[in-house]
Design an enzyme around this catalytic site. Structure first.
Site, PDB file in Angstrom:
ATOM      1  N   ARG A   8     -68.559   0.924 -11.839  1.00 56.13           N
ATOM      2  CA  ARG A   8     -67.815  -0.243 -12.291  1.00 56.13           C
ATOM      3  C   ARG A   8     -67.931  -1.339 -11.227  1.00 56.13           C
ATOM      4  O   ARG A   8     -67.947  -1.034 -10.018  1.00 56.13           O
ATOM      5  CB  ARG A   8     -66.357   0.195 -12.449  1.00 56.13           C
ATOM      6  CG  ARG A   8     -65.414  -0.828 -12.995  1.00 56.13           C
ATOM      7  CD  ARG A   8     -65.583  -1.006 -14.461  1.00 56.13           C
ATOM      8  NE  ARG A   8     -64.459  -1.714 -15.038  1.00 56.13           N
ATOM      9  CZ  ARG A   8     -64.572  -2.506 -16.097  1.00 56.13           C
ATOM     10  NH1 ARG A   8     -65.730  -2.692 -16.701  1.00 56.13           N
ATOM     11  NH2 ARG A   8     -63.502  -3.103 -16.590  1.00 56.13           N
ATOM     12  N   THR A  18     -70.448  -4.864 -24.679  1.00 51.79           N
ATOM     13  CA  THR A  18     -70.789  -3.769 -23.790  1.00 51.79           C
ATOM     14  C   THR A  18     -71.879  -3.017 -24.528  1.00 51.79           C
ATOM     15  O   THR A  18     -72.235  -3.374 -25.634  1.00 51.79           O
ATOM     16  CB  THR A  18     -69.495  -2.962 -23.568  1.00 51.79           C
ATOM     17  OG1 THR A  18     -68.565  -3.825 -22.937  1.00 51.79           O
ATOM     18  CG2 THR A  18     -69.672  -1.707 -22.778  1.00 51.79           C
ATOM     19  N   THR A  66     -71.941  -2.567 -18.969  1.00 56.18           N
ATOM     20  CA  THR A  66     -71.520  -3.832 -19.566  1.00 56.18           C
ATOM     21  C   THR A  66     -71.636  -5.019 -18.622  1.00 56.18           C
ATOM     22  O   THR A  66     -71.621  -4.851 -17.394  1.00 56.18           O
ATOM     23  CB  THR A  66     -70.039  -3.707 -20.018  1.00 56.18           C
ATOM     24  OG1 THR A  66     -69.643  -4.890 -20.692  1.00 56.18           O
ATOM     25  CG2 THR A  66     -69.095  -3.484 -18.848  1.00 56.18           C
ATOM     26  N   GLU A  93     -66.661  -9.527 -15.486  1.00 60.50           N
ATOM     27  CA  GLU A  93     -65.767  -8.366 -15.525  1.00 60.50           C
ATOM     28  C   GLU A  93     -64.410  -8.635 -14.895  1.00 60.50           C
ATOM     29  O   GLU A  93     -63.461  -7.876 -15.096  1.00 60.50           O
ATOM     30  CB  GLU A  93     -66.433  -7.188 -14.807  1.00 60.50           C
ATOM     31  CG  GLU A  93     -66.208  -5.867 -15.457  1.00 60.50           C
ATOM     32  CD  GLU A  93     -66.886  -5.781 -16.806  1.00 60.50           C
ATOM     33  OE1 GLU A  93     -66.166  -5.617 -17.801  1.00 60.50           O
ATOM     34  OE2 GLU A  93     -68.115  -5.897 -16.859  1.00 60.50           O
ATOM     35  N   ASP A 143     -61.268  -8.288 -16.879  1.00 59.57           N
ATOM     36  CA  ASP A 143     -60.642  -6.996 -17.198  1.00 59.57           C
ATOM     37  C   ASP A 143     -59.470  -6.674 -16.271  1.00 59.57           C
ATOM     38  O   ASP A 143     -58.732  -5.719 -16.499  1.00 59.57           O
ATOM     39  CB  ASP A 143     -61.676  -5.862 -17.147  1.00 59.57           C
ATOM     40  CG  ASP A 143     -62.469  -5.768 -18.448  1.00 59.57           C
ATOM     41  OD1 ASP A 143     -62.059  -6.388 -19.440  1.00 59.57           O
ATOM     42  OD2 ASP A 143     -63.500  -5.080 -18.458  1.00 59.57           O
ATOM     43  N   SER A 190     -61.001  -0.317 -17.232  1.00 62.42           N
ATOM     44  CA  SER A 190     -62.012  -0.444 -18.288  1.00 62.42           C
ATOM     45  C   SER A 190     -61.601   0.366 -19.505  1.00 62.42           C
ATOM     46  O   SER A 190     -60.861   1.341 -19.397  1.00 62.42           O
ATOM     47  CB  SER A 190     -63.347   0.085 -17.766  1.00 62.42           C
ATOM     48  OG  SER A 190     -64.297   0.136 -18.808  1.00 62.42           O
ATOM     49  N   SER A 191     -62.111  -0.028 -20.661  1.00 63.99           N
ATOM     50  CA  SER A 191     -61.920   0.790 -21.862  1.00 63.99           C
ATOM     51  C   SER A 191     -63.135   1.671 -22.131  1.00 63.99           C
ATOM     52  O   SER A 191     -63.103   2.493 -23.057  1.00 63.99           O
ATOM     53  CB  SER A 191     -61.689  -0.113 -23.077  1.00 63.99           C
ATOM     54  OG  SER A 191     -60.504  -0.849 -22.904  1.00 63.99           O
ATOM     55  N   GLY A 193     -67.145  -2.458 -27.171  1.00 58.09           N
ATOM     56  CA  GLY A 193     -66.106  -3.023 -28.035  1.00 58.09           C
ATOM     57  C   GLY A 193     -64.769  -3.281 -27.369  1.00 58.09           C
ATOM     58  O   GLY A 193     -63.753  -3.335 -28.064  1.00 58.09           O
ATOM     59  N   GLY A 194     -64.744  -3.414 -26.027  1.00 60.42           N
ATOM     60  CA  GLY A 194     -63.452  -3.671 -25.377  1.00 60.42           C
ATOM     61  C   GLY A 194     -62.483  -2.549 -25.729  1.00 60.42           C
ATOM     62  O   GLY A 194     -62.875  -1.382 -25.807  1.00 60.42           O
TER      63      GLY A 194
HETATM   64  N1  GLY Z   1     -65.543  -4.855 -20.203  1.00 65.56           N
HETATM   65  C1  GLY Z   1     -64.904  -4.082 -21.172  1.00 65.56           C
HETATM   66  C2  GLY Z   1     -64.314  -2.846 -20.599  1.00 65.56           C
HETATM   67  O1  GLY Z   1     -64.818  -2.347 -19.602  1.00 65.56           O
HETATM   68  O2  GLY Z   1     -63.334  -2.382 -21.120  1.00 65.56           O
END
Ligand code: GLY
Length: 561
Positions: A95, A370, A388, A409, A412, A441-442, A462-463
């Site tokens: 990340r 992403t 992403t 990012e 987020d 992150s999701s 997709g967030g």
């Molecule tokens: N950038 C979307 C996530 O990591 O949730």
């Protein structure tokens, strides 16, 4: 099975926006599902050349950075989950990190109001990129081939070019953020002479950067010429990333989360992913109800699934953040007892209100662009990667003549507690900005096994909708008995705590009767649109066949051999 006895058939299942694919691509040796056909081909070619699932994933990851510019990247970050055939598992957290000069209030003005767009577009939106560190670290530790071999397809695609398909060509033409930054407008939009569908798109600057990484490993990216050039470019344009930030960055190997669910062993992503914790919570909550007996997509089953989503997403907002900076109450969040307590407030046939639900009490605690890809090799090793730039084409900024896009990012993180981010997520103090912290992150790459054998590899962009998509594909396969392609095709719904709305794909993906029953229970329904791009592989438990599925909502490619 001897190689010659295996069908030479390579089933290329190419998705397109509306043409649903009903059969997964099948093969006895290996499979790749990704968002773009050249990248899937790169993964298959690497396995045919003797590489394993990690080599294939590394090849796909670098190839997507060339062929799927909106999300494929070397200027972003992500997560890689690996399960070897013998059950050993690994998780690589690559990340992005907040730059050393980042501050908690950097997206607020002097009055404490959010400055619109600052965390999403332009030079202040980017975290320190993690993708190169993550892919190279996994390759070094678990790959069978060399980094140069795994990167060769990406380098060829960047140097020689590739024909743009409709979705990639239209994406580049329509990307407003690319038009704002001269290097992006030059590289991706040819200064306004937009690339047409079928035209060959070459990226010599990106090819040079990739060649340097192939020759010199991650050091070539994080130290020396590339890091210095990026830092100088940032400094000249008001960005925060310095050469010291680049040198500071390291991929982190973490312990994946493991949960037993209805006879399956689910391996999923730990923080700073919020997705794994949320999905474990949702599955644990569903253990308190016989939702399966109501039937898939019945109003009664949807009621249970939506209420599980609402409660897990509320806990996400409050408790989750980078575990190296905040104490995440993992044991409680993952425990069946906590899920039971959370479930106690669900009323039969009545929607809860998110404002009343809040997060569970834990004493002592304060496009979605992403992309996901899955690989499985002949030995049965499996890799699930979600990475992403955050929103489409990230911050819109191309790093000068280095040829790659930088992420956005930083959005987020919590720009301000209680204020929604670009995904309308309300986030808490656990996800505040701090130097070198990783934003929540999701993304949730996930791998399922049964009786010690690989069963399913999956993930999606997709967030926050990543979490509910992965959750729904899981229950559709594990509980409702759909095959992987049917589950990927199946209609989706989404509740993320705040706002109160429940989103349903539409039109005509859920029956009007079902929606009417849910409305009667008090659900504020928002019907329309489609979302996410699940890329998954299932293993047939009887034959061992690898069955690869791509999402008909996007333009990916599921390949098997
Ligand atoms: N950038 C979307 C996530 O990591 O949730």
């Amino acid at each position: 099975m001897p190689k010659t006895a295996i069908s030479l058939l390579v089933v290329a299942a190419l998705g397109s926006a509306l043409a649903a694919q009903h059969l997964p691509a099948e093969g006895a040796h290996g499979a790749v599902s990704s968002a773009e056909v050249h990248a899937s081909e790169a993964g298959i070619a690497i396995m045919k050349a003797g590489g394993n699932a990690v080599d294939a994933a590394v090849a796909v990851g670098f190839a997507l950075a060339v062929t799927h510019s909106s999300a494929g990247n070397i200027g972003g970050g992500g997560f890689m989950l690996i399960r070897q055939a013998d059950g050993q598992n690994f998780f690589v957290d690559f990340r992005e990190e907040a730059p050393g000069k980042a501050t908690t209030n950097m997206y607020q003005d002097a009055q404490g109001n959010i400055v619109k767009g600052r965390s999403i577009q332009g030079f202040l939106a980017s975290g320190i990129p993690g993708t190169v560190a993550g892919l190279v670290s996994a390759q070094k530790k678990l790959g069978k081939l060399t980094l140069a071999q795994d990167m060769a397809p990406a380098i060829a695609l960047a140097s020689d070019g590739f024909a743009l398909d409709t979705s990639e060509a239209n994406g580049l033409r329509r990307a407003k953020n690319l038009a704002l930054f001269p290097d992006s407008h030059r590289v991706f939009q040819r200064d306004g002479r937009f690339y047409e569908v079928g035209e060959v798109f070459k990226q010599p600057e990106l090819a040079a950067t990739l060649k340097a990484i192939a020759a010199g490993g991650a050091d070539a990216f994080y130290h020396g010429r590339i890091a210095d050039e990026l830092a100088a470019f940032e400094a000249a344009n008001g960005g925060l990333i310095t050469a010291a930030d680049m040198a500071h960055y390291q991929a982190k190997w973490r312990q994946p989360l493991e949960v037993k669910y209805h006879g399956y062993d689910i391996l999923t992503s730990p923080p700073p992913s919020s997705g794994g914790v949320a999905i474990v919570e949702m599955l644990n909550m569903l253990d308190n109800t016989d939702f399966v007996s109501h039937g898939m997509d019945s109003a009664a089953a949807l009621h249970d699934e939506i209420e599980a989503e609402r409660r897990a997403m509320a806990d996400r907002a409050v408790y989750l953040g980078d575990p190296d900076f905040v104490k995440v109450p993992m044991a409680t969040l993952l425990s069946p007892d906590f899920a039971k307590e959370r479930w106690a407030s669900v009323k039969p046939e009545q929607a809860s209100l998110s404002k009343d639900v809040g997060a569970g009490a834990i004493p002592g605690f304060e496009s979605d662009e992403t992309t996901h890809f899955s690989t499985v090799d002949e030995a049965g090793d499996a890799v699930a990667v979600t990475y992403t730039l955050n929103f489409g084409y990230g911050s819109g900024v191309t790093a000068g003549h280095l040829g790659f896009l930088l992420n956005d990012e930083m959005d987020d993180f919590t720009s301000k507690p209680g204020a929604p981010n670009g995904f309308n997520l309300i986030q808490g103090k656990a996800n505040d900005i701090e130097p070198y912290k990783r934003p929540l992150s999701s993304m949730v790459p996930t791998i399922v096994s049964k009786d010690g054998k690989l069963a399913l590899v999956l993930g999606s962009p997709g967030g926050p909708r990543i979490i509910t998509t992965v959750f729904e594909v899981l229950t559709d396969v594990l509980d409702f008995g759909l095959n992987v392609q049917q589950a990927v095709d199946a209609p989706r719904f989404h509740q993320q705590w705040m706002p109160e709305d429940v989103y349903f794909e539409g039109p005509s993906r859920f029956s009007p009767d079902t929606l009417a029953l849910l409305a009667k229970m008090g659900y504020p329904l928002k019907v329309g649109g489609s979302w996410c791009d699940a890329e998954a592989i299932q293993i047939d438990p009887k034959t061992g066949l690898r069955m690869a599925a791509t999402d008909p909502r996007a333009d990916g490619a599921a390949l098997a051999y």
